[in-house]
Design a protein around this motif. Sequence first.
Motif, PDB file in Angstrom:
ATOM      1  N   GLY A  72     -36.939   3.922 -17.417  1.00  0.00           N
ATOM      2  CA  GLY A  72     -36.133   3.276 -16.881  1.00  0.00           C
ATOM      3  C   GLY A  72     -36.292   2.363 -16.234  1.00  0.00           C
ATOM      4  N   ALA A  73     -37.676   2.468 -14.271  1.00  0.00           N
ATOM      5  CA  ALA A  73     -37.976   1.534 -13.720  1.00  0.00           C
ATOM      6  C   ALA A  73     -38.799   1.925 -12.878  1.00  0.00           C
ATOM      7  CB  ALA A  73     -37.061   0.609 -13.385  1.00  0.00           C
ATOM      8  N   VAL A  74     -39.490   1.610 -12.608  1.00  0.00           N
ATOM      9  CA  VAL A  74     -40.759   2.040 -11.323  1.00  0.00           C
ATOM     10  C   VAL A  74     -40.733   1.034 -10.075  1.00  0.00           C
ATOM     11  CG1 VAL A  74     -41.862   2.767 -13.244  1.00  0.00           C
ATOM     12  CG2 VAL A  74     -43.165   0.612 -12.102  1.00  0.00           C
ATOM     13  N   HIS A 281     -35.984  -5.532 -16.414  1.00  0.00           N
ATOM     14  CA  HIS A 281     -36.050  -6.224 -14.729  1.00  0.00           C
ATOM     15  C   HIS A 281     -36.445  -4.812 -14.252  1.00  0.00           C
ATOM     16  CE1 HIS A 281     -32.838  -2.354 -15.107  1.00  0.00           C
ATOM     17  NE2 HIS A 281     -32.186  -3.316 -16.618  1.00  0.00           N
ATOM     18  N   GLY A 282     -36.842  -5.096 -13.123  1.00  0.00           N
ATOM     19  CA  GLY A 282     -37.560  -3.943 -12.490  1.00  0.00           C
ATOM     20  C   GLY A 282     -36.036  -3.035 -11.743  1.00  0.00           C
ATOM     21  N   SER A 283     -37.024  -2.267 -11.233  1.00  0.00           N
ATOM     22  CA  SER A 283     -35.611  -0.978 -10.218  1.00  0.00           C
ATOM     23  C   SER A 283     -34.792  -1.816  -8.902  1.00  0.00           C
ATOM     24  CB  SER A 283     -37.177  -0.574  -9.396  1.00  0.00           C
ATOM     25  OG  SER A 283     -37.546  -1.071  -8.466  1.00  0.00           O
ATOM     26  N   ALA A 284     -34.778  -2.418  -8.472  1.00  0.00           N
ATOM     27  CA  ALA A 284     -33.798  -3.830  -8.251  1.00  0.00           C
ATOM     28  C   ALA A 284     -33.751  -2.602  -6.630  1.00  0.00           C
ATOM     29  CB  ALA A 284     -32.865  -3.409  -8.587  1.00  0.00           C
ATOM     30  N   PRO A 285     -34.257  -1.885  -5.939  1.00  0.00           N
ATOM     31  CA  PRO A 285     -34.310  -1.473  -4.694  1.00  0.00           C
ATOM     32  C   PRO A 285     -33.065  -1.004  -4.173  1.00  0.00           C
ATOM     33  CG  PRO A 285     -36.837  -2.282  -4.459  1.00  0.00           C
ATOM     34  CD  PRO A 285     -35.544  -1.947  -5.298  1.00  0.00           C
ATOM     35  N   ASP A 286     -32.641  -2.932  -3.903  1.00  0.00           N
ATOM     36  CA  ASP A 286     -31.894  -2.621  -2.938  1.00  0.00           C
ATOM     37  C   ASP A 286     -30.690  -2.227  -3.482  1.00  0.00           C
ATOM     38  OD1 ASP A 286     -32.168  -4.388  -5.128  1.00  0.00           O
ATOM     39  OD2 ASP A 286     -30.840  -6.325  -4.011  1.00  0.00           O
ATOM     40  N   ILE A 287     -30.328  -2.920  -4.624  1.00  0.00           N
ATOM     41  CA  ILE A 287     -28.565  -1.905  -5.382  1.00  0.00           C
ATOM     42  C   ILE A 287     -28.821  -0.065  -5.985  1.00  0.00           C
ATOM     43  CG2 ILE A 287     -28.281  -4.232  -5.780  1.00  0.00           C
ATOM     44  CD1 ILE A 287     -28.553  -3.709  -8.793  1.00  0.00           C
ATOM     45  N   ALA A 288     -29.939   0.381  -5.352  1.00  0.00           N
ATOM     46  CA  ALA A 288     -30.441   1.774  -6.055  1.00  0.00           C
ATOM     47  C   ALA A 288     -29.201   2.407  -5.601  1.00  0.00           C
ATOM     48  CB  ALA A 288     -31.694   2.136  -5.793  1.00  0.00           C
ATOM     49  N   GLY A 289     -28.764   3.552  -5.782  1.00  0.00           N
ATOM     50  CA  GLY A 289     -27.672   4.605  -5.786  1.00  0.00           C
ATOM     51  C   GLY A 289     -26.666   4.145  -5.628  1.00  0.00           C
TER      52      GLY A 289
END
Length: 361
Positions: A72-74, A281-289
């Motif tokens: 997925g992404a890290v 693309h990366g793990s996009a923490p801002d939209i995770a979950g």
Amino acid sequence: MSKKILILPGDGIGPEIVTEALKVLEVLRRDHGLAVEMEQGLIGGAAYEAAGKPLPDETLALARAADAVLLGAVGGPQWDRIEWSLRPERGLLGIRGELGLFANLRPAILYPQLAAASSLRAELVAGLDIMIVRELTGDVYFGQPRGIRTLESGEREGFNTMVYRETEIERIVRVAFTIAGRRRRQVCSVDKANVLEVSQLWREVAERVSKEYPAVELSHLYVDNAAMQLVRAPKQFDVVVTGNLFGDILSDCAAMLTGSIGMLPSASLDAAGKGLYEPIHGSAPDIAGKGVANPLATILSVAMLLRHTLAQVELADRIEQAVGAVLNKGLRTGDIMAEGMQRVGTQAMGDAVVAALRQQA
Ligand code: IPM
Ligand code: MG
């Protein structure tokens, strides 16, 4: 015999988008007799939390035993301050290095349905189809010596080594020529040979290898010019081959031309065709979950996995066609949303691809 796929969801939006990709694999298993077994493992920040390091030995052992890995992404801000060697990115670089995944294929394809999302005018990018072949286990990313040292004056100095052996250059250039032979038969090798010795050798070896592929045309560009050409007239490129660092930068740039980093898959292959597949693309923490991430790059990574490692070309085509059908229907996640389209979340997008697959003859 059934093939083994190791699933590494990772961090941020990784688990959500991988879930959708697994639905697609499940359909192929059920309806098309695809013989695969799936196992899950930990990588990145998730692995650090559970096992104290970003690439646990167990994950590495599972990856070695698998035929292919789907990642997925890290990464994420919560791990920005932990010790360097334990950061999520080290897990990704570790698995690339340990498995010898030297050939990174990063297609930059503009879906006609998404032309309006490109950062360039439609006429400059219509029909864009570039394959970036990035060397992935050498260069300044892995070169020794590296570190931060304290000079006699007390001032600190950071250093890395940009280094390539002839054999490393040869094998990646061969991958590029082989791929170009199946495409528009042009390879552009990107380097910085006006400044760097490592690039002089790169260019010399690329020329030498090109003699083995008389049907493919080889050209060279300095990396600064290549960056400019990518945003000036990107359609001049067919296959671009370059080192690890230049490839990292140019592939992000090329991705943006397609308007949608959320659409682009990648493959990282070893000499035997075993591969790790991941969205670029990366793990996009801002939209995770939040259930809004675009799962299509991960689903298209499954298509690359079927094509390059499992030699299931027909099933790969089916996935790509299903993605096209869903875009034609006007479904869009937030990253590729445009006026008049229907905004959907991660799960609805995955379900739509599954439905499109099941509707195929
Ligand atoms: C990529 C990423 C990685 C890289 C990072 C996350 C280590 O940017 O795959 O392009 O630099 O290779
Ligand atoms: Mg990158």
